[in-house]
Design an enzyme around this catalytic site. Structure first.
Site, short mmCIF file in Angstrom:
data_model
loop_
_atom_site.label_atom_id
_atom_site.label_comp_id
_atom_site.label_asym_id
_atom_site.label_seq_id
_atom_site.Cartn_x
_atom_site.Cartn_y
_atom_site.Cartn_z
N HIS A 1 32.14 8.03 -20.12
CA HIS A 1 30.84 8.70 -20.49
C HIS A 1 29.65 8.38 -19.84
O HIS A 1 29.57 7.57 -18.98
CB HIS A 1 30.73 9.06 -22.07
CG HIS A 1 31.26 7.48 -22.74
ND1 HIS A 1 32.63 7.51 -23.26
CD2 HIS A 1 30.67 6.34 -22.86
CE1 HIS A 1 32.63 6.39 -24.09
NE2 HIS A 1 31.52 5.54 -23.74
N GLU B 1 38.37 2.68 -28.76
CA GLU B 1 38.57 2.51 -30.38
C GLU B 1 38.79 3.90 -31.03
O GLU B 1 39.50 4.06 -31.99
CB GLU B 1 37.33 1.78 -30.90
CG GLU B 1 37.36 1.04 -32.20
CD GLU B 1 38.34 -0.09 -32.17
OE1 GLU B 1 39.16 -0.52 -33.02
OE2 GLU B 1 38.34 -0.69 -30.83
N TYR C 1 26.06 8.62 -26.89
CA TYR C 1 26.65 7.41 -27.42
C TYR C 1 26.40 6.17 -26.77
O TYR C 1 26.24 6.07 -25.61
CB TYR C 1 28.47 7.83 -27.05
CG TYR C 1 29.39 6.82 -27.70
CD1 TYR C 1 29.21 6.89 -29.21
CD2 TYR C 1 30.17 6.27 -27.14
CE1 TYR C 1 30.31 6.42 -29.99
CE2 TYR C 1 31.11 5.23 -27.86
CZ TYR C 1 30.98 5.52 -29.38
OH TYR C 1 31.91 4.42 -30.00
N GLU D 1 34.38 10.29 -37.64
CA GLU D 1 34.44 9.13 -38.12
C GLU D 1 33.35 8.87 -39.27
O GLU D 1 33.80 8.26 -40.02
CB GLU D 1 34.02 7.93 -36.92
CG GLU D 1 35.31 7.70 -36.18
CD GLU D 1 35.15 6.60 -35.10
OE1 GLU D 1 34.55 5.31 -35.58
OE2 GLU D 1 35.40 6.86 -33.88
N ASP E 1 35.81 6.55 -27.13
CA ASP E 1 36.12 5.34 -26.33
C ASP E 1 37.51 4.83 -26.88
O ASP E 1 38.16 5.43 -27.57
CB ASP E 1 35.19 4.19 -26.69
CG ASP E 1 34.68 4.06 -28.09
OD1 ASP E 1 35.39 4.32 -28.88
OD2 ASP E 1 33.64 3.28 -28.55
N ARG F 1 28.01 3.13 -26.77
CA ARG F 1 28.94 2.38 -26.59
C ARG F 1 29.35 2.72 -25.17
O ARG F 1 30.34 3.26 -24.87
CB ARG F 1 29.97 1.76 -27.35
CG ARG F 1 29.66 1.25 -28.73
CD ARG F 1 30.66 0.81 -29.53
NE ARG F 1 30.10 0.06 -30.90
CZ ARG F 1 29.88 0.59 -31.85
NH1 ARG F 1 29.87 2.19 -31.93
NH2 ARG F 1 29.35 -0.05 -32.87
N ASP G 1 34.95 8.78 -31.93
CA ASP G 1 34.41 8.37 -30.90
C ASP G 1 35.00 8.52 -29.58
O ASP G 1 36.10 8.29 -29.61
CB ASP G 1 33.66 7.13 -31.17
CG ASP G 1 32.58 7.10 -32.28
OD1 ASP G 1 32.02 8.41 -32.70
OD2 ASP G 1 32.32 6.03 -32.71
#
Length: 689
Positions: free
Chosen positions: A343, A86, A298, A9, A84, A300, A82
């Site tokens: 995670h 999203e 990470y 990203e 997740d 989030r 990432d």
């Protein structure tokens, strides 16, 4: 020519990962989403089973073209967005746009940007997880249906630029409900009796408890007088002494929301700032010969899970620096039912990169956040603190006092880190003298004190994030943008770091609550979050979730379009003329509340701030109202509107309710740890908020 194309990203990640993977890999950045629903229209075909219409985001065309060229040259494309919902959706959109076969193992995920983690993740590529993608699509489409249906109504009925959303409407509602609680609060009187006692020349305090049989509440002065009259002389007998050893366990490593809360409490960071700094620590910092290295995992995550490798490294560090006694023997705590354990918790990528070793490399704010994350992680793997607690019961006649003492016997994790609290209280040792049943202690002084119950405090960012999480509203990744949105829209303002609703916020809230009650229904919204989790788990079809919501929402929408009356925010005459052109000045409602503007707009663009009334009658003249003013140095102070006839002035903000003790003026004093309400006449004080 490179054999493999890897798409991440951010450009910062791309450089680091390319260095780790070697010459056969070319790593490029998508800069987030490349496709999304169109901004100019709904983009969801309600009649065709909620089919979304995705388009290339404006300005992302050249990036997409470059990625297509690179993809054609590569033997294989890996999508490494990432880890997740999203990120999974970004990978899915990229696969569509680049013609990558989704049935192949093209998806790579990693929880930290370190050489070992990256290399290991490329040994285990997987297929795109469509359950994760569908959960993201469902949330995106739900938010679009709500936002693009209600917002145009608000533009038409109130003013342009307004918005409503599932999570932001609940957050605004919580702030407004709390403000109404404060306005309607009526203080109740209660009393306490504190005794200072002496035993073997050591003094200590004890509080009135009641009788030997039950706890007694002191509701007024006559209750206190009865207790005081029941005591004879200064000798108190020690009825009971209870000694216990109590263990206090460390908090687990950070989730996204606990990180936001603790950074607000300890570092005074807003949620948005915390996430921005955490993103930088995750994506990597230049560290000497190591190059750009990710310092944390990470950021989030709902999980408090820690990998076995990270645990072992932490335990080795603790033994080497603190000793065997400081190593935890506990098993990992269970996850909450709502936790998405995709995670790990937020932790340092290497415990050996101590905050002190990073201090010269990191900016002040990055260092402070990194230290917070590092300390919390290491402390989570340390042994519990052991406290010796003592409770002594003292009696004279029927009156029983209790003294509570505690002392840290073994600090354990507290040697490194203690979790903050919203009320900023600190644990301190309170050591009592040695006492045994049958002993006698002397009362040095016994002091009754009058108190009044206090209204609930306004929400800070930390308290609001915690409340949203406890209610199951939204997800940690949504909290920072939600709090940012309600401030940008002018629905709330911050006063002493606490949220206060604006007039505009109250107007929008009343309309949404009248016509769209489900949007503000906490149980309904929390169930929706659980349903989205069920989509992620592959238990429910995402279209069924949306259909269930939209059938009732569409009915509410039709009623609102027909019955919602236009809110006339009229330009009220201000009662004075423009000093520039002579036209009458009027009051207007802007993003940050009301202001004065020339009625001859746009020919004359003169505007002025309004003298702000705070709803308090002047305590000096009893005629005028207190208004907020600014000094020449832009410092806010408060004075009577009848100045110079009345010369009342105060740097502290007067408040509407009178002192419950003497009925005189109460003011808000800004102190180091928040705001304290004090009486200007007597010794009445309230706890710091």
């Amino acid at each position: 020519m490179s054999d493999y194309l890897v798409i991440v990203e951010s450009p910062a990640k791309a450089k680091t990962i390319e260095r780790y993977l070697g010459k056969k890999y070319k790593v490029r950045a998508s800069l987030g989403h490349l496709r999304d629903l169109p901004r100019s229209q709904m983009g969801v075909d309600v009649e065709n089973n909620y089919e979304p219409r995705y388009i290339t985001i404006r300005g992302k065309g050249p990036i997409l073209q470059d990625l297509k060229k690179e993809a054609k040259k590569a033997k294989k494309v890996f999508l490494a967005a990432d880890p997740d919902r999203e990120g999974e959706a970004i990978a899915w959109h990229l696969a569509h746009a680049l013609g990558v076969d989704q049935s192949t193992e093209c998806r790579v995920v990693f929880n930290e940007i370190t050489k070992d983690a990256i290399k290991e993740s490329f040994k285990h590529p997987r297929k795109i997880d469509m359950d994760l993608v569908d959960a993201q699509q469902a949330r995106r489409i739900l938010d679009r249906l709500v936002g693009y249906s209600i917002s145009p109504l608000l533009w038409k009925k109130v003013k342009k630029g307004l918005s409503a959303g599932r999570v932001q409407s609940v957050a605004l509602g919580l702030i407004i409900d709390r403000e109404n609680e404060i306005k309607n609060f009526e203080p109740e009187e209660y009393w306490s009796i504190t005794g200072e006692f002496e035993k073997a020349k050591k003094k200590f305090e004890a509080q009135f408890y009641g009788t030997a049989d039950e706890k007694v509440k002191l509701q007024n002065e006559s209750d206190v007088k009865a207790v005081m009259a029941s005591m004879k002389g200064k000798d108190f007998s020690v009825n009971r002494v209870v000694k216990k050893e109590r263990k206090r366990n460390p908090s687990p490593s950070f989730t996204t929301s606990s990180l936001q809360q603790e950074a607000a409490r300890k570092l005074n960071f807003r949620a948005k700032k915390t996430m921005m700094l955490a993103q930088q620590l995750y994506e990597g910092i230049q560290i000497g010969k190591e190059g750009i290295t990710g310092l944390i995992t990470y950021m989030r995550t709902d999980s408090t899970r820690i990998s076995d490798t990270a645990k072992k490294d932490a335990l080795d560090f603790i033994v080497g620096n603190y000793g065997e006694d400081y190593v935890t023997k506990a098993t990992a705590a269970k996850q909450s039912a709502k936790s998405q354990d995709a995670h790990e918790a937020v932790r340092p990528t290497s415990v050996l990169r101590t905050p002190e070793s990073m201090k010269s490399i990191l900016s002040r704010d990055l260092y402070r956040l990194y230290k917070l994350i590092w300390d919390r992680f290491v402390a989570s793997q340390m042994s519990p603190a052991v406290l010796d607690t003592v409770m002594a019961e003292l009696q004279n006649g029927d009156a029983v006092f209790r003294a509570n003492g505690s002392q840290v016997k073994f600090p354990g994790f507290m040697k490194l880190y203690i979790e903050g609290t919203d009320d900023q209280t600190e644990d301190k040792d309170n050591i009592l003298p040695e006492m045994a049943e049958g002993d006698t202690v002397k009362a040095v002084a016994i002091e009754p004190k009058q108190h009044f119950t206090q209204p609930p405090p306004r929400f800070t960012e930390a308290r609001l994030v915690r409340t949203l999480e406890e209610l199951g509203i939204g997800r940690p990744s949504t909290y920072a943008p939600t709090l940012d949105t309600i401030q940008k829209r002018g629905y709330v303002a911050l006063d002493a770091k606490r949220f206060i609703p604006t007039e505009l916020g109250e107007i929008v809230h009343s309309l949404v609550s009248e016509f769209f009650p489900d949007i503000l229904n906490i149980e309904f919204t929390a169930k929706m979050e659980n349903d989205l989790d069920s989509v992620e788990d592959g238990e429910i079809d995402w279209r069924a979730i949306i259909d269930l919501f939209y059938l009732d929402f569409e009915k509410d929408l039709r009623v609102a379009e027909e019955e919602m009356e236009k809110v006339q925010i009229k330009d009220e005459p201000a009662g004075e003329d423009c000093e520039q052109c002579g036209s009458p000045m009027v009051f207007k409602l802007g993003r940050y509340g009301k202001f004065m503007a020339c009625s001859n707009f746009p020919d004359c663009r003169n505007t002025k701030a309004i003298v702000k009334h705070i709803g308090v009658t002047c305590p000096t003249c009893k005629e005028g109202e207190i208004v907020e003013r600014k000094s020449k140095k832009r410092r806010i102070f408060y004075g009577c509107e009848r100045y110079p006839e009345c010369d009342f002035v105060s740097w502290d903000k007067p408040i509407e309710r009178p002192c419950p003790k003497c009925a005189q003026l109460l003011v808000e004093k800004k102190v180091k740890k928040g705001v304290q309400i004090n009486c200007t006449n007597c010794d009445y004080k309230e706890e710091v908020q």
